[in-house]
Design a protein around this motif. Structure first.
Motif, PDB file in Angstrom:
ATOM      1  N   ASP A  83     -26.294 -24.431 -26.170  1.00  0.00           N
ATOM      2  CA  ASP A  83     -25.535 -23.345 -26.777  1.00  0.00           C
ATOM      3  C   ASP A  83     -26.494 -22.498 -27.607  1.00  0.00           C
ATOM      4  N   VAL A  84     -26.331 -21.181 -27.533  1.00  0.00           N
ATOM      5  CA  VAL A  84     -27.196 -20.267 -28.271  1.00  0.00           C
ATOM      6  C   VAL A  84     -26.355 -19.463 -29.255  1.00  0.00           C
ATOM      7  N   ASP A  85     -26.783 -19.441 -30.511  1.00  0.00           N
ATOM      8  CA  ASP A  85     -26.173 -18.598 -31.538  1.00  0.00           C
ATOM      9  C   ASP A  85     -27.183 -17.499 -31.847  1.00  0.00           C
ATOM     10  N   LEU A  86     -26.960 -16.322 -31.263  1.00  0.00           N
ATOM     11  CA  LEU A  86     -27.908 -15.222 -31.441  1.00  0.00           C
ATOM     12  C   LEU A  86     -27.994 -14.764 -32.890  1.00  0.00           C
ATOM     13  N   ASP A  87     -26.864 -14.733 -33.598  1.00  0.00           N
ATOM     14  CA  ASP A  87     -26.855 -14.266 -34.983  1.00  0.00           C
ATOM     15  C   ASP A  87     -27.737 -15.130 -35.876  1.00  0.00           C
ATOM     16  N   LYS A  88     -27.715 -16.430 -35.651  1.00  0.00           N
ATOM     17  CA  LYS A  88     -28.501 -17.356 -36.471  1.00  0.00           C
ATOM     18  C   LYS A  88     -29.872 -17.661 -35.867  1.00  0.00           C
ATOM     19  N   GLY A  89     -30.075 -17.313 -34.590  1.00  0.00           N
ATOM     20  CA  GLY A  89     -31.335 -17.630 -33.930  1.00  0.00           C
ATOM     21  C   GLY A  89     -31.498 -19.115 -33.709  1.00  0.00           C
ATOM     22  N   VAL A  90     -30.391 -19.780 -33.337  1.00  0.00           N
ATOM     23  CA  VAL A  90     -30.404 -21.229 -33.174  1.00  0.00           C
ATOM     24  C   VAL A  90     -29.957 -21.613 -31.770  1.00  0.00           C
TER      25      VAL A  90
END
Length: 66
Positions: free
Chosen positions: A33-40
């Motif tokens: 899973d990618v969280d673009l806002d957090k860069g995680v």
């Protein structure tokens, strides 16, 4: 096992898709899973290694940061 990786340079859906595609090939990685806002990037599964995930992220064109 679930681990989070901070990744530098991801800014769009294409970035996310590239990372998911590469990391999904890592033996033992069952969910990505990618969280673009957090860069995680969150990887779940059993038996994957930090080195293998980092290498896959680099193959996608991005860098894991501490």
């Amino acid at each position: 096992m679930t681990k989070n990786y901070r990744v530098e340079g991801m800014t769009c859906e294409h970035c996310s898709n590239a990372v998911v595609e590469e990391v999904s090939t890592v033996p033992g990685a069952q969910g990505v899973d990618v969280d673009l806002d957090k860069g995680v990037v969150t990887v779940s599964g059993h038996g994957f290694t930090d080195d293998a995930v980092s290498t896959a992220i680099e193959e996608a064109g991005y860098k894991v940061v501490d």
